[in-house]
Design a protein around this motif. Structure first.
Motif, PDB file in Angstrom:
ATOM      1  N   ILE A  99       0.842  -1.206   0.000  1.00  0.00           N
ATOM      2  CA  ILE A  99       0.000   0.000   0.000  1.00  0.00           C
ATOM      3  C   ILE A  99       0.873   1.250   0.000  1.00  0.00           C
ATOM      4  CG2 ILE A  99      -1.670   1.326   1.346  1.00  0.00           C
ATOM      5  CD1 ILE A  99      -2.789  -1.349   2.351  1.00  0.00           C
ATOM      6  N   ASP A 100       1.915   1.256   0.829  1.00  0.00           N
ATOM      7  CA  ASP A 100       2.794   2.426   0.912  1.00  0.00           C
ATOM      8  C   ASP A 100       3.477   2.717  -0.414  1.00  0.00           C
ATOM      9  OD1 ASP A 100       2.182   2.938   3.552  1.00  0.00           O
ATOM     10  OD2 ASP A 100       3.837   1.737   4.345  1.00  0.00           O
ATOM     11  N   MET A 101       3.759   1.678  -1.195  1.00  0.00           N
ATOM     12  CA  MET A 101       4.419   1.859  -2.485  1.00  0.00           C
ATOM     13  C   MET A 101       3.523   2.578  -3.495  1.00  0.00           C
ATOM     14  SD  MET A 101       6.333  -1.824  -2.949  1.00  0.00           S
ATOM     15  CE  MET A 101       6.806  -1.422  -4.643  1.00  0.00           C
ATOM     16  N   ARG A 102       2.224   2.658  -3.214  1.00  0.00           N
ATOM     17  CA  ARG A 102       1.282   3.280  -4.151  1.00  0.00           C
ATOM     18  C   ARG A 102       0.737   4.606  -3.643  1.00  0.00           C
ATOM     19  NH1 ARG A 102       3.690   0.121  -6.593  1.00  0.00           N
ATOM     20  NH2 ARG A 102       2.922  -1.616  -7.858  1.00  0.00           N
ATOM     21  N   ARG A 103       1.439   5.215  -2.705  1.00  0.00           N
ATOM     22  CA  ARG A 103       0.972   6.502  -2.173  1.00  0.00           C
ATOM     23  C   ARG A 103       1.229   7.669  -3.131  1.00  0.00           C
ATOM     24  NH1 ARG A 103      -0.676   6.667   3.131  1.00  0.00           N
ATOM     25  NH2 ARG A 103      -0.293   4.763   4.326  1.00  0.00           N
ATOM     26  N   ALA A 104       2.101   7.465  -4.100  1.00  0.00           N
ATOM     27  CA  ALA A 104       2.382   8.537  -5.075  1.00  0.00           C
ATOM     28  C   ALA A 104       2.378   7.941  -6.479  1.00  0.00           C
ATOM     29  CB  ALA A 104       3.720   9.189  -4.758  1.00  0.00           C
ATOM     30  N   PRO A 105       1.221   7.502  -6.964  1.00  0.00           N
ATOM     31  CA  PRO A 105       1.151   6.870  -8.282  1.00  0.00           C
ATOM     32  C   PRO A 105       1.184   7.908  -9.399  1.00  0.00           C
ATOM     33  CG  PRO A 105      -1.038   7.045  -7.381  1.00  0.00           C
ATOM     34  CD  PRO A 105      -0.108   7.573  -6.321  1.00  0.00           C
ATOM     35  N   PRO A 106       1.452   7.500 -10.631  1.00  0.00           N
ATOM     36  CA  PRO A 106       1.313   8.414 -11.768  1.00  0.00           C
ATOM     37  C   PRO A 106      -0.121   8.936 -11.828  1.00  0.00           C
ATOM     38  CG  PRO A 106       2.474   6.417 -12.412  1.00  0.00           C
ATOM     39  CD  PRO A 106       1.961   6.170 -11.038  1.00  0.00           C
ATOM     40  N   LEU A 107      -0.269  10.194 -12.233  1.00  0.00           N
ATOM     41  CA  LEU A 107      -1.583  10.832 -12.198  1.00  0.00           C
ATOM     42  C   LEU A 107      -2.608  10.093 -13.045  1.00  0.00           C
ATOM     43  CD1 LEU A 107      -3.420  13.093 -11.294  1.00  0.00           C
ATOM     44  CD2 LEU A 107      -2.501  14.520 -13.128  1.00  0.00           C
ATOM     45  N   GLU A 108      -2.210   9.605 -14.236  1.00  0.00           N
ATOM     46  CA  GLU A 108      -3.189   8.921 -15.085  1.00  0.00           C
ATOM     47  C   GLU A 108      -3.715   7.650 -14.431  1.00  0.00           C
ATOM     48  OE1 GLU A 108       0.931   7.788 -16.736  1.00  0.00           O
ATOM     49  OE2 GLU A 108      -0.090   9.587 -15.967  1.00  0.00           O
ATOM     50  N   ARG A 109      -2.857   6.940 -13.691  1.00  0.00           N
ATOM     51  CA  ARG A 109      -3.320   5.746 -12.978  1.00  0.00           C
ATOM     52  C   ARG A 109      -4.257   6.134 -11.828  1.00  0.00           C
ATOM     53  NH1 ARG A 109      -1.123   0.550 -12.810  1.00  0.00           N
ATOM     54  NH2 ARG A 109       0.266   0.065 -14.534  1.00  0.00           N
ATOM     55  N   PHE A 110      -3.923   7.220 -11.144  1.00  0.00           N
ATOM     56  CA  PHE A 110      -4.748   7.678 -10.034  1.00  0.00           C
ATOM     57  C   PHE A 110      -6.148   8.055 -10.509  1.00  0.00           C
ATOM     58  CE2 PHE A 110      -6.177  11.375  -7.459  1.00  0.00           C
ATOM     59  CZ  PHE A 110      -6.359  10.719  -6.247  1.00  0.00           C
ATOM     60  N   ILE A 111      -6.217   8.810 -11.601  1.00  0.00           N
ATOM     61  CA  ILE A 111      -7.526   9.227 -12.129  1.00  0.00           C
ATOM     62  C   ILE A 111      -8.330   8.020 -12.584  1.00  0.00           C
ATOM     63  CG2 ILE A 111      -8.682  10.523 -13.967  1.00  0.00           C
ATOM     64  CD1 ILE A 111      -6.383  12.531 -13.859  1.00  0.00           C
ATOM     65  N   PHE A 112      -7.683   7.091 -13.287  1.00  0.00           N
ATOM     66  CA  PHE A 112      -8.378   5.887 -13.732  1.00  0.00           C
ATOM     67  C   PHE A 112      -8.853   5.054 -12.553  1.00  0.00           C
ATOM     68  CE2 PHE A 112      -8.079   1.331 -14.980  1.00  0.00           C
ATOM     69  CZ  PHE A 112      -9.154   1.310 -15.855  1.00  0.00           C
ATOM     70  N   ALA A 113      -8.045   4.981 -11.496  1.00  0.00           N
ATOM     71  CA  ALA A 113      -8.384   4.171 -10.325  1.00  0.00           C
ATOM     72  C   ALA A 113      -9.623   4.671  -9.598  1.00  0.00           C
ATOM     73  CB  ALA A 113      -7.207   4.132  -9.356  1.00  0.00           C
ATOM     74  N   LEU A 114      -9.939   5.963  -9.744  1.00  0.00           N
ATOM     75  CA  LEU A 114     -11.113   6.521  -9.059  1.00  0.00           C
ATOM     76  C   LEU A 114     -12.419   5.916  -9.555  1.00  0.00           C
ATOM     77  CD1 LEU A 114     -10.106  10.294  -8.892  1.00  0.00           C
ATOM     78  CD2 LEU A 114     -10.064   8.617  -7.040  1.00  0.00           C
ATOM     79  N   GLY A 115     -12.385   5.291 -10.738  1.00  0.00           N
ATOM     80  CA  GLY A 115     -13.581   4.635 -11.250  1.00  0.00           C
ATOM     81  C   GLY A 115     -14.674   5.592 -11.681  1.00  0.00           C
ATOM     82  N   ILE A 116     -14.297   6.751 -12.197  1.00  0.00           N
ATOM     83  CA  ILE A 116     -15.273   7.730 -12.666  1.00  0.00           C
ATOM     84  C   ILE A 116     -15.927   7.204 -13.944  1.00  0.00           C
ATOM     85  CG2 ILE A 116     -15.605  10.124 -13.409  1.00  0.00           C
ATOM     86  CD1 ILE A 116     -13.002  10.802 -11.935  1.00  0.00           C
ATOM     87  N   ARG A 117     -17.235   7.290 -14.010  1.00  0.00           N
ATOM     88  CA  ARG A 117     -17.944   6.831 -15.207  1.00  0.00           C
ATOM     89  C   ARG A 117     -17.410   7.543 -16.444  1.00  0.00           C
ATOM     90  NH1 ARG A 117     -24.143   7.531 -15.017  1.00  0.00           N
ATOM     91  NH2 ARG A 117     -23.893   6.653 -17.107  1.00  0.00           N
ATOM     92  N   ARG A 118     -17.224   6.761 -17.512  1.00  0.00           N
ATOM     93  CA  ARG A 118     -16.773   7.239 -18.820  1.00  0.00           C
ATOM     94  C   ARG A 118     -15.308   7.712 -18.826  1.00  0.00           C
ATOM     95  NH1 ARG A 118     -22.124   9.060 -18.367  1.00  0.00           N
ATOM     96  NH2 ARG A 118     -23.514   8.151 -19.934  1.00  0.00           N
ATOM     97  N   ILE A 119     -14.593   7.481 -17.740  1.00  0.00           N
ATOM     98  CA  ILE A 119     -13.167   7.811 -17.716  1.00  0.00           C
ATOM     99  C   ILE A 119     -12.369   6.512 -17.728  1.00  0.00           C
ATOM    100  CG2 ILE A 119     -11.278   8.867 -16.412  1.00  0.00           C
ATOM    101  CD1 ILE A 119     -13.060  10.886 -17.699  1.00  0.00           C
ATOM    102  N   GLY A 120     -11.961   6.112 -18.931  1.00  0.00           N
ATOM    103  CA  GLY A 120     -11.099   4.960 -19.074  1.00  0.00           C
ATOM    104  C   GLY A 120      -9.644   5.392 -19.063  1.00  0.00           C
ATOM    105  N   GLU A 121      -8.774   4.494 -19.461  1.00  0.00           N
ATOM    106  CA  GLU A 121      -7.342   4.796 -19.432  1.00  0.00           C
ATOM    107  C   GLU A 121      -6.983   5.935 -20.385  1.00  0.00           C
ATOM    108  OE1 GLU A 121      -4.800   0.980 -18.665  1.00  0.00           O
ATOM    109  OE2 GLU A 121      -6.577   0.371 -19.810  1.00  0.00           O
ATOM    110  N   SER A 122      -7.624   5.982 -21.551  1.00  0.00           N
ATOM    111  CA  SER A 122      -7.295   7.029 -22.534  1.00  0.00           C
ATOM    112  C   SER A 122      -7.680   8.411 -22.018  1.00  0.00           C
ATOM    113  CB  SER A 122      -8.004   6.749 -23.857  1.00  0.00           C
ATOM    114  OG  SER A 122      -7.552   5.536 -24.426  1.00  0.00           O
ATOM    115  N   ASN A 123      -8.914   8.555 -21.497  1.00  0.00           N
ATOM    116  CA  ASN A 123      -9.338   9.858 -20.975  1.00  0.00           C
ATOM    117  C   ASN A 123      -8.540  10.255 -19.741  1.00  0.00           C
ATOM    118  OD1 ASN A 123     -11.231  10.464 -22.916  1.00  0.00           O
ATOM    119  ND2 ASN A 123     -12.953   9.602 -21.786  1.00  0.00           N
ATOM    120  N   ALA A 124      -8.154   9.271 -18.936  1.00  0.00           N
ATOM    121  CA  ALA A 124      -7.326   9.557 -17.759  1.00  0.00           C
ATOM    122  C   ALA A 124      -5.982  10.144 -18.183  1.00  0.00           C
ATOM    123  CB  ALA A 124      -7.120   8.291 -16.937  1.00  0.00           C
TER     124      ALA A 124
END
Length: 278
Positions: free
Chosen positions: A195-220
């Protein structure tokens, strides 16, 4: 260019539809699933098949107790093609799609032209909460090692992880984790280290991980490239909620992201703050 691919027609069999279950996904979508008497199709025993949505059930007039024709679309996905005898006199009543979420009891609504009925409970819905946790930890998202579906469901049931931000507070439950059957100091240490290793992920992974509707990897990736950092993105999203603001116009200028997607992004700005603090 000279070659021709010949596809054989899908093998079809008949079986009995025992019942229709409703599953709740991470975005609150209620998806009907057919539970059938086991039958072999193309060398595979099939018990479940997706029914897509309530309009599809009504169009095919599928009811529990029916004898149905089943095939595997593309030799992969189980699919109910039709009902064998829809005119039989002893047929049961039409399936009534629920207006309440089966997981939390919140209202399930269809908004506008959306064919999907969605639970309005948000994170108070246990099904949505667990699915969001699973998505957040998935390989294509934050890729947190050791966070499988069963573990996340357990952490949620015990109240340790009600939202993704709670995963970064799990060190507070170190003693309780060590007391779980099959766990020990080493396994708990590895989990918390992952868990500690993922406290500062790349922004595109962070946005995608939030699970926002219609936000896939490309939009992230588009959003990450435009804003550069999570704090800058969240600040811009909060400002973009104000009609006529510069941040709202800047968000709308990102090529490749439409107005419906923009609304979904703006509405998820609030929960991001709790995550950024972790």
């Amino acid at each position: 260019r000279w070659a021709v691919a010949w596809k054989f027609p899908a093998e079809q069999v008949t079986t009995t539809l025992l019942r229709i279950d409703i599953q709740v996904g991470r975005t609150g979508a209620l998806t009907p699933r057919a539970i059938m008497a086991p039958v072999v199709v193309g060398g595979v025993t099939v018990v479940h098949a997706t029914l897509h949505n309530e309009d599809e059930i009504a169009r095919k007039d599928i009811r529990p107790g029916d004898r149905v024709v089943l095939q595997r679309a593309g030799d992969v996905i189980p699919q109910i093609v039709s009902v064998v005898d829809p005119q039989r006199p002893d047929r049961g009543p039409a399936f009534a799609f629920p207006n309440l979420c089966p997981a939390c009891g919140s209202h399930a609504l269809r908004v506008g032209d959306d064919v999907v009925r969605r639970c309005t409970g948000g994170l108070i819905c246990p099904a949505q909460a667990v699915e969001r946790l699973i998505h957040f930890c998935a390989r294509r998202a934050l890729d947190i090692e050791g966070m499988g579906e069963e573990r996340l469901a357990l952490f949620h049931a015990r109240g340790w992880a009600k939202s993704p931000a709670d995963l970064f507070r799990l060190h507070r439950q170190r003693t309780e984790l060590q007391a779980l059957e099959g766990w020990g100091d080493t396994s708990v240490g590895k989990l918390l280290a992952g868990i500690d290793m993922r406290r500062a992920p790349p922004l595109e992974r962070f946005i995608f991980a939030l699970g926002i509707r219609r936000i896939g990897e490309s939009n992230a990736k588009l959003l990450a490239r435009h804003y550069g950092s999570a704090s800058a993105w969240r600040t811009a999203m909060l400002e973009a909620q104000i009609i006529g603001s510069e941040a709202r116009e800047a968000l709308g200028s990102i090529q490749g992201i439409g107005p419906i997607t923009l609304r979904e992004v703006r509405n998820r700005a609030g929960p991001v703050g709790d995550l950024l603090e972790k």
